[in-house]
Design a protein around this motif. Structure first.
Motif, PDB file in Angstrom:
ATOM      1  N   ASP A 160      -5.708   4.967   4.790  1.00 48.10           N
ATOM      2  CA  ASP A 160      -5.558   4.872   3.339  1.00 48.10           C
ATOM      3  C   ASP A 160      -6.110   3.535   2.872  1.00 48.10           C
ATOM      4  N   ARG A 198      -6.770   2.834  -0.427  1.00 53.20           N
ATOM      5  CA  ARG A 198      -6.674   2.719  -1.877  1.00 53.20           C
ATOM      6  C   ARG A 198      -6.157   1.367  -2.343  1.00 53.20           C
ATOM      7  N   ALA A 199      -5.304   0.736  -1.514  1.00 52.98           N
ATOM      8  CA  ALA A 199      -4.821  -0.585  -1.907  1.00 52.98           C
ATOM      9  C   ALA A 199      -6.002  -1.541  -2.073  1.00 52.98           C
ATOM     10  N   GLN A 200      -6.946  -1.482  -1.102  1.00 56.79           N
ATOM     11  CA  GLN A 200      -8.112  -2.372  -1.160  1.00 56.79           C
ATOM     12  C   GLN A 200      -9.078  -1.941  -2.261  1.00 56.79           C
ATOM     13  N   SER A 236      -8.476  -0.335  -4.959  1.00 56.09           N
ATOM     14  CA  SER A 236      -7.941  -0.589  -6.304  1.00 56.09           C
ATOM     15  C   SER A 236      -8.254  -2.008  -6.764  1.00 56.09           C
ATOM     16  N   LYS A 237      -8.481  -2.913  -5.800  1.00 56.62           N
ATOM     17  CA  LYS A 237      -8.856  -4.276  -6.177  1.00 56.62           C
ATOM     18  C   LYS A 237     -10.319  -4.336  -6.609  1.00 56.62           C
ATOM     19  N   GLU A 252     -11.876   9.013  -6.149  1.00 57.17           N
ATOM     20  CA  GLU A 252     -10.596   9.402  -6.744  1.00 57.17           C
ATOM     21  C   GLU A 252     -10.068   8.325  -7.679  1.00 57.17           C
ATOM     22  N   LEU A 253     -10.344   7.077  -7.306  1.00 54.10           N
ATOM     23  CA  LEU A 253      -9.869   5.960  -8.127  1.00 54.10           C
ATOM     24  C   LEU A 253     -10.831   5.673  -9.279  1.00 54.10           C
ATOM     25  N   MET A 313      -3.391  -2.767 -12.764  1.00 50.44           N
ATOM     26  CA  MET A 313      -3.655  -3.003 -11.340  1.00 50.44           C
ATOM     27  C   MET A 313      -2.380  -2.838 -10.516  1.00 50.44           C
ATOM     28  N   GLN A 351      -1.366   0.730 -10.733  1.00 46.59           N
ATOM     29  CA  GLN A 351      -2.217   1.551  -9.871  1.00 46.59           C
ATOM     30  C   GLN A 351      -1.772   1.425  -8.414  1.00 46.59           C
ATOM     31  N   GLN A 352      -1.437   0.198  -8.003  1.00 47.20           N
ATOM     32  CA  GLN A 352      -0.991  -0.006  -6.623  1.00 47.20           C
ATOM     33  C   GLN A 352       0.335   0.703  -6.375  1.00 47.20           C
ATOM     34  N   ASN A 360      -0.496   4.281  -5.788  1.00 48.66           N
ATOM     35  CA  ASN A 360      -1.024   4.413  -4.423  1.00 48.66           C
ATOM     36  C   ASN A 360       0.111   4.426  -3.405  1.00 48.66           C
ATOM     37  N   SER A 365       2.147   7.651  -3.354  1.00 45.86           N
ATOM     38  CA  SER A 365       1.464   8.787  -2.730  1.00 45.86           C
ATOM     39  C   SER A 365       1.417   8.646  -1.204  1.00 45.86           C
ATOM     40  N   VAL A 366       1.346   7.398  -0.711  1.00 41.67           N
ATOM     41  CA  VAL A 366       1.440   7.204   0.746  1.00 41.67           C
ATOM     42  C   VAL A 366       2.856   7.532   1.202  1.00 41.67           C
ATOM     43  N   SER A 382      -5.757   5.944 -12.407  1.00 39.79           N
ATOM     44  CA  SER A 382      -6.202   7.257 -11.962  1.00 39.79           C
ATOM     45  C   SER A 382      -5.325   7.725 -10.814  1.00 39.79           C
ATOM     46  N   GLY A 417      -5.068  10.664  -7.957  1.00 42.31           N
ATOM     47  CA  GLY A 417      -5.858  11.685  -7.266  1.00 42.31           C
ATOM     48  C   GLY A 417      -5.250  13.064  -7.444  1.00 42.31           C
ATOM     49  N   ASP A 469      -3.309  13.985  -4.524  1.00 42.47           N
ATOM     50  CA  ASP A 469      -2.050  13.241  -4.484  1.00 42.47           C
ATOM     51  C   ASP A 469      -0.997  13.904  -5.350  1.00 42.47           C
ATOM     52  N   THR A 481       1.347  -0.741   0.787  1.00 42.41           N
ATOM     53  CA  THR A 481       0.290  -0.846  -0.208  1.00 42.41           C
ATOM     54  C   THR A 481       0.270  -2.233  -0.840  1.00 42.41           C
ATOM     55  N   SER A 498      -1.033  -4.862   1.615  1.00 41.43           N
ATOM     56  CA  SER A 498      -2.487  -4.772   1.749  1.00 41.43           C
ATOM     57  C   SER A 498      -3.182  -5.337   0.522  1.00 41.43           C
ATOM     58  N   ALA A 499      -2.613  -5.057  -0.635  1.00 41.12           N
ATOM     59  CA  ALA A 499      -3.292  -5.442  -1.873  1.00 41.12           C
ATOM     60  C   ALA A 499      -3.129  -6.919  -2.189  1.00 41.12           C
TER      61      ALA A 499
END
Lengths: 403, 290
Positions: free
Chosen positions: A234, A236-238, A240-241, A268-269, B1, B4-5, B8, B11-12, B136, B138, B141, B251, B254-255
């Protein structure tokens, strides 16, 4: 008792066979003697000693498809060169030995070729075989020319010292990053870029480094470099940045499985940038996994038969080997042999030390895999890289590009 | 942001939740961690993908086959290994060791039978997203979160509102007494394994559709396990809360911190929970359980 008798019988038949063998050998050697004398007698000239050039590749085993293609390519090219008068008037003799894709067998094959009088050895396509071969080549002082082996350690050791007798025809992995940067700016008019990089992979880091260097040198802006790990699935975390930065292009130097996941998740994003990648993308499966998400994206790979200039060689190969379709390795065999010819002709005589010097100072040697210029400090070639586009769910050849 | 995270992360977490509830169900009943649970999900994903690609089945039949198939594989594990160990009155630890053995066996079997390569479900849903402002979500998702919610509500209903649920609760409270009171404990254990297997099958398919199918897919169950420890081993609600927390945590790490620290921080959390609050957020007493 019975065993004793058996042994005696066996001894008897053995000595009988041995004498038969000797007779045959004698006969053959006499015949051979006649045969080699015949042309000299016919033309009235002294026989010219051929220049021996070696080839090491996997001629058997799982990876034989490449090794055999390389060998076939060498044979076809030797025939072509000999028909045109050879090198400095001397014919070429190619001897191929089986390295089995194994480091030990490959090194032994190299040694054996040197003992058979080879003035240079082409092969292999495996870095694992050429890294030990490079050290041996330095001792034996006969150039070893790797084909597709792409690890930097093939020509430069871990301490940064050059292996003087080790060369390569293909480019090193990170070099693709430089070509991608130039391609993005010149052909795609990209002003800025983002990178998603695999933090556990040298390959990914290398391509990224060369890309960033090339992109910034030409005045482009790198908006961000985000890091992720293969296997996390996955991204998406990265991603999304990256999304709010809206870059023109995104470099994805990963292996195709992760490329597919990254591309699908990015779309998707709502990310609509063009993705760029290196030869890790080069798999038919990428299309089935993420063809729609990658429509219009580009990746680089070693030049191959996709380039129209290779057509005559391709046709000659298919004809000589009864319809066999050549692998790219055949082109490496072709370019390797012509490169050696080019260097010997520049040296003006057949001398191994001079051959090495000329290989090192090669500039603009025109092969079927693109023009090749060697960096004397690293023996890494500066050459063209093929760019492919994913278009209508197929990998389409765009052209060969230089940084 | 940040929003959005969070999306994400949820959904995980949704996929972890489906797996974590299966863990919790079996743990609450038998008091051991079923390490083969992830492999049931992996096999479910393979049944689904092969039905669609090799057998050319309509997608919905493939899903049913995969979910029911995963249920039966889970029951098979119970019959071939766990039941015998229970019948021998062996320590609970033996169940866990048997589960590890099954896990390794299935993973290697999958490598031999299906090959080590990654397979991808054909695209049932187009890659697309529902846009809400700059956010957004998915399509896949949304669908998978919906399926996860429906499955979890269904499970909750089964446990709290039906005779089946009552019997399972009785058995998990005290198996001997439940048996004396006329509950066919073995039958209910089998049914719980079937239920846990179907949940694993659903999560296997969703995971396979979202990412890829490969023999080590079951390893994701480790995260689900951490989620169920975090939420409290044996508690179904706790497993769901735990799974969502782990999904969000991963998430956000990671972000905002570093991708390389993602798993490290998750495992540190696991250790911290075990030290500070061994019962987890909503767990029951875990004495004597492995």
């Amino acid at each position: 008792m019975r065993e004793m008798k058996g042994d005696k019988n066996r001894m008897k038949s053995f000595s009988k066979r041995l004498s038969l063998l000797l007779v045959v050998l004698l006969a053959v050697s006499m015949l051979a003697g006649c045969a080699s004398e015949a042309p000299a007698a016919e033309t009235g000239e002294p026989a010219v000693e051929p220049i021996v050039i070696g080839y090491v590749g996997a001629l058997s085993g799982e990876t034989a498809v490449w090794g055999q293609a390389g060998m076939n390519g060498m044979e076809l090219t030797a025939k072509e060169i000999n028909d045109a008068g050879g090198i400095l008037g001397r014919p070429i003799e190619v001897i191929g030995l089986d390295g089995k894709g194994d480091p030990i067998d490959s090194v032994n094959a190299y040694k054996k070729l040197v003992s058979q009088g080879a003035i240079a050895v082409v092969g292999t396509n495996f870095s694992s075989c050429n890294i030990p071969m490079a050290a041996v080549a330095d001792q034996m002082e006969v150039p070893a020319i790797a084909t597709a082996a792409s690890n930097p350690l093939v020509t430069v050791d871990e301490n940064g010292n050059l292996h003087p007798y080790s060369f390569r025809i293909g480019f090193i992995d990170p070099f693709q990053g430089r070509v991608l940067a130039a391609f993005a700016m010149d052909e795609l008019d990209a002003k800025n870029a983002a990178v998603i990089m695999d933090l556990n992979s040298d390959y990914s880091a290398g391509v990224t480094e060369f890309f960033v260097e090339g992109f910034e040198a030409k005045g482009g802006e790198i908006l961000t470099i985000v890091e992720a790990q293969s296997g996390q699935n996955d991204f998406r975390a990265q991603l999304s940045k990256i999304a709010p930065l809206d870059p023109d292009v995104i470099l994805v130097p990963w292996i195709y499985k992760d490329v597919a996941l990254i591309a699908n998740q990015a779309r998707e994003l709502g990310i609509d940038a063009i993705f760029l990648g290196a030869d890790g993308w080069d798999s038919k499966e990428l299309i089935t996994m993420a063809g729609a998400s990658l429509e219009g994206c580009y990746y680089t790979s070693q030049p191959s038969f996709a380039n129209p200039v290779t057509k005559p060689f391709y046709d000659a190969y298919v004809e000589m080997f009864d319809g066999l379709v050549p692998e790219t390795e055949a082109l490496f065999g072709h370019d390797g042999l012509y490169w050696i010819k080019d260097a010997i002709e520049r040296a003006g005589e057949v001398d191994i030390a001079k051959l090495r010097d000329e290989l090192e100072t090669t500039t603009g040697f025109a092969g079927l895999l693109g023009d090749l210029t060697v960096d004397p400090a690293t023996h890494n070639p500066d050459k063209s890289v093929s760019v492919y586009q994913i278009k209508d769910m197929t990998q389409t050849f765009v052209g060969d590009f230089r940084p | 942001m940040l929003l959005q995270q969070l999306i994400n992360g949820i959904s995980v977490g949704g996929i972890y939740a489906l797996l974590a509830t299966g863990y919790a169900l079996i743990y609450s009943l038998l008091g051991f961690s079923n390490w083969a649970h992830g492999e049931v999900a992996m096999l479910g994903a393979y049944i689904g993908i092969l039905s669609v690609t090799a057998l050319q089945m309509p997608f919905i039949f493939a899903v049913i086959l995969a979910v029911v198939g995963a249920g039966f594989i889970s029951v098979f594990n119970e019959k071939i290994a766990y039941k015998r160990i229970r019948d021998n009155n062996s320590p609970t630890m033996f169940l866990m060791i048997a589960a590890m053995g099954l896990s390794t066996t299935f993973q290697n079997l999958a490598i031999v039978v299906f090959g080590p390569k990654f397979k991808m479900y054909p695209q049932i849903l187009p890659v697309g997203a529902v846009k809400i402002g700059s956010l957004s979500v998915g399509l896949l998702d949304l669908v998978s979160l919906g399926i996860a919610i429906v499955a979890i509500i269904g499970l909750e209903y089964l446990i709290t509102k039906t005779k089946f649920g009552l019997a399972v609760k009785a058995a998990s409270s005290n198996m001997g007494t439940a048996s004396l009171l006329g509950i066919n404990v073995d039958k209910y254990i089998m049914l719980v394994f079937f239920l846990a297997g179907t949940l694993a099958g659903i999560s296997g398919i969703l995971y396979g559709m979202k990412y890829t199918v490969y023999p080590q897919l079951g390893n994701v169950a480790l995260k689900a396990f951490i989620a169920s420890v975090f939420g409290g081993l044996g508690s179904v609600q706790g497993a769901i809360v735990g799974a969502m927390s782990i999904g969000l945590l991963e998430t956000l790490v990671s972000a905002y911190i570093h991708s390389g620290l993602r798993d490290l921080i998750t495992f540190i959390l696991l250790i911290a929970i075990l030290l500070v609050r061994p019962t987890g957020l909503m767990g029951k007493d875990i004495q004597d359980k492995a």
